[in-house]
Motif scaffolding. Sequence first.
Motif, PDB file in Angstrom:
ATOM      1  N   ARG A  88       0.823  -1.209   0.000  1.00 26.85           N
ATOM      2  CA  ARG A  88       0.000   0.000   0.000  1.00 26.85           C
ATOM      3  C   ARG A  88       0.854   1.256   0.000  1.00 26.85           C
ATOM      4  N   GLU A 105       0.120   5.042   1.875  1.00 25.70           N
ATOM      5  CA  GLU A 105      -1.319   5.267   1.780  1.00 25.70           C
ATOM      6  C   GLU A 105      -1.950   5.568   3.137  1.00 25.70           C
ATOM      7  N   GLU A 106      -1.480   4.903   4.223  1.00 28.95           N
ATOM      8  CA  GLU A 106      -2.181   5.017   5.495  1.00 28.95           C
ATOM      9  C   GLU A 106      -2.170   6.420   6.082  1.00 28.95           C
ATOM     10  N   ASP A 107      -1.080   7.165   5.896  1.00 34.33           N
ATOM     11  CA  ASP A 107      -1.061   8.528   6.435  1.00 34.33           C
ATOM     12  C   ASP A 107      -0.685   9.570   5.380  1.00 34.33           C
TER      13      ASP A 107
END
Length: 364
Positions: A88, A105-107
């Motif tokens: 990701r 992607e997460e942050d």
Amino acid sequence: MLRTVTPPRRAMLGGLIAGGLLATTGAEAQRAAGRDYGRDAPPIRYPDPDVVVLDPKRFRAKLGNAAIRRVHTGLGWAEGPAWHPTGRFLIFSDIPNDECLRYLEEDQHVSRRFRSPSGFANGNTFDREGRQIALRHRHRDVVRYERDGQVTVLAARGPDGEFNAPNDAVVHPEDGSIWFTDPGYGALMDYEGQRHDTGSVRPFIKEAVYRIDAQSGAVTKLADQPFKPNGLCFSPDYKILYVADTGSSHYAEAKNQIWAYDVDGATIRNPRVFADMTLDGRSGLADGIRCDTEGNVWSSAGWVGEGYDGVHVFAPDGARIAQIRLPEICSNVCFGGSRRNILFMTASQSLYMLPVEARGAHFC
């Protein structure tokens, strides 16, 4: 070319958003020309006026409630975006600064020096096992980064001799073969690699498209019709290979166009012009290209100016159906995100992203 529409009622908004049919007025388009992408910039009023629908019947990917966003800036020349689906994250190159960066992607954080030095790498992709494939200008080769951190040189020469400077690559999922281009820009300047004063704009061998066999490692030359083959991608069914030609940068007789070839196993045939980059009497370069699941070709576009530079979208028959206007020259594109519905765009000094109602046809 913009359509002028009466602002829809609130009840109609959902359908227009899904269909991407919201368009802009002339006044909105004029305001978009001076758009501010800075950290403290005011928000953009939806729908984004810089996502221009030229054919609403065939381009349904515009979202009425999504905007182009600049994720990162301060680069020298951004290139080579590639999405890692299990990790990701997106990787991309800053060629002059000799590094590969990573977007999480997460942050939505961008970190530098993911690869440093990168060998002035340009294009990146991932193979079926998630290993990074990079095309290095300085070393004039194609390499793979192994899980243990080692670097494997997959190819440094073809049937005609050592490469000029490999540029962009795609992986065929059925057999794992790597298809790549060798236009040679990295061997023409120290800024993006290492200049070799050979007296030729090639600079060593005829620019061409190649294939690396995943089992034997054998390198075969597939085509050399393009003056400087640059970005490339497969159609969704892998029956067509598209190749962008940026040869007009060094050859007066070259045309700004995208080629198409029929894929016949490990070879290609039937070279033809798929799309011409001329728009309203102005013509720029198509560099990086990607296909969506409907067979549309999303191409970076640049070196013309305001109103042209960004991304041009072509239907499977080669007709231009949409534009994404950027304030910088766009070099490359990639679909990413967990559902492959985020268009990432490397553009000169920056990385941009745009959610779209389309999905990338391939895994990176």
